[in-house]
Design an enzyme around this catalytic site. Structure first.
Site, PDB file in Angstrom:
ATOM      1  N   GLY A  92       0.836  -1.193   0.000  1.00 45.93           N
ATOM      2  CA  GLY A  92       0.000   0.000   0.000  1.00 45.93           C
ATOM      3  C   GLY A  92       0.864   1.234   0.000  1.00 45.93           C
ATOM      4  O   GLY A  92       2.012   1.216  -0.448  1.00 45.93           O
ATOM      5  N   CYS A  93       0.333   2.293   0.524  1.00 50.93           N
ATOM      6  CA  CYS A  93       1.031   3.584   0.558  1.00 50.93           C
ATOM      7  C   CYS A  93       2.401   3.433   1.221  1.00 50.93           C
ATOM      8  O   CYS A  93       2.510   2.978   2.354  1.00 50.93           O
ATOM      9  CB  CYS A  93       0.183   4.580   1.332  1.00 50.93           C
ATOM     10  SG  CYS A  93       0.985   6.162   1.596  1.00 50.93           S
ATOM     11  N   PHE A  94       3.437   3.822   0.498  1.00 50.27           N
ATOM     12  CA  PHE A  94       4.782   3.664   1.068  1.00 50.27           C
ATOM     13  C   PHE A  94       5.007   4.541   2.285  1.00 50.27           C
ATOM     14  O   PHE A  94       5.859   4.240   3.107  1.00 50.27           O
ATOM     15  CB  PHE A  94       5.891   3.823   0.031  1.00 50.27           C
ATOM     16  CG  PHE A  94       5.839   5.017  -0.877  1.00 50.27           C
ATOM     17  CD1 PHE A  94       5.376   6.254  -0.501  1.00 50.27           C
ATOM     18  CD2 PHE A  94       6.301   4.880  -2.179  1.00 50.27           C
ATOM     19  CE1 PHE A  94       5.366   7.338  -1.355  1.00 50.27           C
ATOM     20  CE2 PHE A  94       6.311   5.954  -3.060  1.00 50.27           C
ATOM     21  CZ  PHE A  94       5.831   7.192  -2.640  1.00 50.27           C
ATOM     22  N   CYS A 105       3.226   4.708   4.824  1.00 50.80           N
ATOM     23  CA  CYS A 105       2.869   3.907   6.001  1.00 50.80           C
ATOM     24  C   CYS A 105       3.764   2.700   6.202  1.00 50.80           C
ATOM     25  O   CYS A 105       3.713   2.062   7.249  1.00 50.80           O
ATOM     26  CB  CYS A 105       1.414   3.454   5.883  1.00 50.80           C
ATOM     27  SG  CYS A 105       0.241   4.826   5.886  1.00 50.80           S
TER      28      CYS A 105
END
Length: 172
Positions: free
Chosen positions: A11-13, A15
């Site tokens: 997912g979002c890097f 995070c």
């Protein structure tokens, strides 16, 4: 000191950096893009969905201080391995969960840890995280690096769904 490399997409890097960054034996964690067909893509190009890239983190680590298996444990605890089409509020191919292996040993360890997670009963749906050979990794723009440190309020908002899921599945 011989360093090794690991690449994980979850997912979002933004995070994905903090949990690895805070582990002992980690030399660096870099946000970036991998798995696509264009050299040196920009964030805007990746977000357009036309490059085939996935947001990922590249981890340089000291295997004498932290093992690849320990990195895999951290990885599984940061993602929803039952969601192939993104992670939490981030949807689409650029947010798919992938373990990119660097060599045959990492591949075997990743496959074994995936099988163990599937057999654990922790999730009631199949584990769909893919395990793929590493391809070129391109660091993201500087404003994406260490995002959780530079933008703590925005990071907390972006991380809220992930944090709630982690607490539900893994506890404190």
């Amino acid at each position: 000191m011989k360093m090794e490399q690991a690449i994980f997409a979850g997912g979002c890097f933004w995070c994905m950096v903090q949990p690895f960054d805070e582990a002992p034996g980690i030399h660096s964690v870099t946000s970036g893009y991998t798995g696509g067909h264009m050299a040196n893509p920009t964030y805007e190009q990746v977000c357009s969905g036309t490059t085939g890239h996935t947001e990922a983190v590249e981890i340089i680590f000291d295997p004498e201080k932290i093992s690849y298996d320990e990195l895999l444990t951290i990885y599984w605890q940061q993602t929803d391995p039952t969601d192939a089409f993104g992670q939490f509020q981030d949807r689409g191919d650029s947010y798919r969960p992938v373990i990119f292996y660097m060599n045959e040993e990492q591949k075997q360890q990743a496959e074994a840890s995936k099988a163990a997670l599937a057999q654990s009963g922790r999730f009631d749906r199949p584990i769909v995280t893919t395990i793929e050979p590493a391809v070129p990794f391109y660091p993201a723009e500087m404003y994406h690096q260490d995002y959780y440190k530079k933008n703590p309020a925005n990071f907390s908002r972006n991380h809220a769904k992930r944090a709630a899921f982690m607490k539900e599945k893994w506890g404190e």
